[in-house]
Write an enzyme that holds these catalytic residues in place. Structure first.
Site, PDB file in Angstrom:
ATOM      1  N   ASP A   9      -4.362  -9.997  -8.296  1.00 52.18           N
ATOM      2  CA  ASP A   9      -4.718  -9.070  -9.376  1.00 52.18           C
ATOM      3  C   ASP A   9      -3.589  -8.210  -9.946  1.00 52.18           C
ATOM      4  O   ASP A   9      -3.241  -8.320 -11.125  1.00 52.18           O
ATOM      5  CB  ASP A   9      -5.887  -8.178  -8.925  1.00 52.18           C
ATOM      6  CG  ASP A   9      -5.713  -7.605  -7.512  1.00 52.18           C
ATOM      7  OD1 ASP A   9      -4.616  -7.725  -6.941  1.00 52.18           O
ATOM      8  OD2 ASP A   9      -6.680  -7.007  -6.987  1.00 52.18           O
ATOM      9  N   GLU A  22     -18.396  -7.191  -2.798  1.00 51.38           N
ATOM     10  CA  GLU A  22     -17.029  -7.718  -2.742  1.00 51.38           C
ATOM     11  C   GLU A  22     -16.957  -9.128  -3.325  1.00 51.38           C
ATOM     12  O   GLU A  22     -16.044  -9.455  -4.066  1.00 51.38           O
ATOM     13  CB  GLU A  22     -16.513  -7.707  -1.298  1.00 51.38           C
ATOM     14  CG  GLU A  22     -16.328  -6.313  -0.706  1.00 51.38           C
ATOM     15  CD  GLU A  22     -15.111  -5.578  -1.251  1.00 51.38           C
ATOM     16  OE1 GLU A  22     -14.181  -5.299  -0.483  1.00 51.38           O
ATOM     17  OE2 GLU A  22     -15.083  -5.258  -2.456  1.00 51.38           O
ATOM     18  N   GLU A  75     -12.660  -0.421  -9.869  1.00 47.70           N
ATOM     19  CA  GLU A  75     -12.193  -1.325 -10.934  1.00 47.70           C
ATOM     20  C   GLU A  75     -13.115  -1.411 -12.150  1.00 47.70           C
ATOM     21  O   GLU A  75     -12.642  -1.415 -13.296  1.00 47.70           O
ATOM     22  CB  GLU A  75     -11.925  -2.726 -10.363  1.00 47.70           C
ATOM     23  CG  GLU A  75     -10.629  -2.841  -9.577  1.00 47.70           C
ATOM     24  CD  GLU A  75     -10.695  -2.229  -8.182  1.00 47.70           C
ATOM     25  OE1 GLU A  75      -9.615  -2.002  -7.592  1.00 47.70           O
ATOM     26  OE2 GLU A  75     -11.802  -1.945  -7.686  1.00 47.70           O
ATOM     27  N   GLU A  86       0.825  -1.212   0.000  1.00 49.31           N
ATOM     28  CA  GLU A  86       0.000   0.000   0.000  1.00 49.31           C
ATOM     29  C   GLU A  86       0.862   1.266   0.000  1.00 49.31           C
ATOM     30  O   GLU A  86       0.521   2.253  -0.653  1.00 49.31           O
ATOM     31  CB  GLU A  86      -0.950   0.014   1.212  1.00 49.31           C
ATOM     32  CG  GLU A  86      -1.947  -1.130   1.259  1.00 49.31           C
ATOM     33  CD  GLU A  86      -3.057  -1.030   0.211  1.00 49.31           C
ATOM     34  OE1 GLU A  86      -3.125  -0.011  -0.509  1.00 49.31           O
ATOM     35  OE2 GLU A  86      -3.860  -1.985   0.119  1.00 49.31           O
TER      36      GLU A  86
END
Length: 540
Positions: free
Chosen positions: A223, A316, A337, A82
């Site tokens: 991902d 989710e 996304e 992050e």
């Protein structure tokens, strides 16, 4: 587009008013909290969005605030992943856009500057995490003390393979190859540990390289590894990274794809382990469009869009056979996304369905999650209960991709017809010509900037070494010409020094005050041709 702009300012102004200098806004109680460190994260994440919306004065103000107020010498355990995508990525992007935003840049920009130094400082704090037997990083690092002694060695695949965009950019701008080197080593370690059928799992032990979670898919935990193979390949014009992705792509199609949905399978056997769609997977159609696979991308996108229309957001987890949410995974934290994929696909197809998704997203977010102090995470899409959190990616990604979907003339969409010529200490280079690569937090990186900052000293030494060898040939009538490195930028100072001593010349320090035989060219010695800052190497 104007509604999206208003959304941004409603959230941004309430963050400044109620939450700054904390990382994130808590919109239900109108206060702030630190989440991923203590970096005023929403401010860093929103900085390039300000410029994309055309607000140069606020961009300039925030740059000054960040320079004065952000300190990475703090006793905080931070997520390596992050911190890289949000802090390092956000600072690099803002650094490269700062001249466009009217900031007075220092001499040597884009190879120097306060935001670049901050990005480098943050990235250096992450380097201890990469000191493992496999080269795969730990997931968490203490910004003051390095990796904690009891730190878990289990990291998710994305947390290992999502560094090449930011770290290669840093290496090219600063001239220090260590960042790109560790990022590449981590990527290759994952590649080496894929299963016999070509899949990677979800979590791996970075000490032993044993897979701990063996679910293979394109969603959470994996991902952005696939995303960065493609984006790293485009940014660096690197065929090896692209061929890795294309191999994975074959295995993903063979084992996980069913009727334009992607399921989760066991990485060694290929048997279905979870027939679930995760909202994080919605980046995939956008990634497919980047490699030109637009038809497949549209079909998958339309599947995902039906889920959006069912709930007014993407839960989710969504159980594909049952066509409904999964227990305890019914929330929508305003993720970007699906909107990101719509933006890419709209650039490729101009299909108005994609604008409809954008309009639906604006309607949903305004209707369900808008509160007096910003926009709140949707805790449950079935009854629209809210959670007291507004993640920084809402301003970094969701709003940005929505705005870019509706703003066809934005500078980000530049096709190369417009550009700036910048003079650097290393010669001329081209910037702002388009082709921006978004990192996985939607921070745009200008790929042309990577060609602006050649390591001049080493190139000068390369030329001097060759000259010295040439003169020693004249003296001795016999020698073997050492071939210049194919990667001028990657060669370390030590290699250059060693090369000089092998060449039969005097030791470099004995000639400190003598004038150089040859002034150095702006590109590395083995470059054949340079046109407007684009370097054509002899191996391309």
């Amino acid at each position: 587009r104007e509604r999206v702009r208003a959304m941004f300012y409603h959230a941004y102004e309430h963050y400044l008013e109620s939450a700054f200098p904390y990382d994130e806004l808590r919109p239900l109680t109108c206060d702030g909290q630190d989440t991923w460190g203590s970096f005023s994260l929403t401010l860093i994440d929103a900085l390039d969005t300000l410029l994309i919306l055309g607000n140069v004065s606020e961009f300039q103000r925030v740059v000054n605030v960040l320079q004065e107020g952000v300190d990475f010498d703090i006793d905080v355990n931070a997520s390596v992943f992050e911190t890289n995508i949000r802090v390092v990525g956000g600072l690099l992007s803002a650094h490269l856009l700062s001249k466009k935003a009217g900031v007075e840049v220092e001499v040597g920009w884009p190879c120097a500057g306060p935001l670049l130094r901050m990005a480098e400082e943050a990235a250096r704090k992450l380097l201890p995490a990469f000191q493992t037997p496999t080269g795969m990083p730990y997931g968490t690092v203490n910004l003051l003390h390095g990796v904690n002694p009891g730190e878990t060695p289990v990291t998710c695949t994305a947390g290992i393979g999502t560094f090449i965009v930011e770290f290669a950019t840093l290496s090219h701008l600063t001239g220090d190859p260590v960042f790109e080197d560790v990022a590449r080593k981590a990527l290759k370690a994952l590649w080496k540990n894929r299963s016999d059928i070509g899949l990677v799992g979800n979590h791996i032990d970075v000490i032993t390289a044993k897979w701990v979670a063996q679910d293979a898919g394109i969603g959470a935990g994996v991902d952005s590894y696939f995303e960065y193979l493609v984006k790293g390949a485009i940014l660096l014009q690197d065929k090896e990274l692209m061929s890795m992705f294309l191999e994975y792509n074959k295995a993903i199609k063979n084992y996980t794809k069913f009727d334009d949905w992607y399921l989760w399978v066991q990485m060694y056997k290929g048997t279905v382990s979870m027939p679930v769609f995760q909202s994080l997977e919605a980046y995939w159609p956008g990634l497919q469009s980047l490699i030109g696979d637009v038809d497949n991308a549209m079909r998958t996108f339309l599947n995902y869009y039906t889920v959006w229309k069912q709930f007014g957001g993407l839960p989710e987890f969504y159980n594909i056979p049952q066509g409904y949410t999964v227990e305890k995974r019914e929330g929508y934290p305003l993720r970007p996304e699906l909107i990101e994929s719509a933006m890419y696909l709209y650039r490729a197809t101009r299909d108005p369905t994609l604008l409809e998704l954008g309009r639906d997203a604006v309607e949903s977010i305004e209707k369900i999650s808008k509160v007096d102090c910003g926009f709140a995470t949707i805790k449950d899409l079935r009854d629209h209960r809210l959670d007291n959190r507004m993640e920084s990616f809402f301003l970094a990604e969701t709003v940005k991709y929505l705005y870019l979907l509706f703003d066809s003339d934005n500078f980000i969409h530049n096709d190369g017809s417009d550009f700036d010529v910048v003079l650097t200490p290393y010669g001329e280079c081209i910037l702002n010509a388009g082709g921006y690569i978004f990192n996985t937090e939607a921070h745009p990186i200008d790929p042309a900037a990577l060609h602006c900052c050649r390591k001049r000293k080493e190139e000068q030494w390369e030329v001097e070494d060759l000259m010295r060898e040439f003169y020693s040939l004249k003296r001795n009538k016999k020698f073997t010409l050492k071939r210049a490195s194919d990667h001028g930028e990657g060669e370390s100072t030590q290699d250059s020094v060693d090369a000089s001593s092998e060449s039969g010349g005097e030791k470099r320090n004995s000639k400190k005050n003598t004038h150089s035989l040859l002034s150095c060219p702006s590109q590395s010695f083995n470059s054949k041709l340079a046109v407007l800052g684009q370097v054509f190497l002899d191996n391309t």
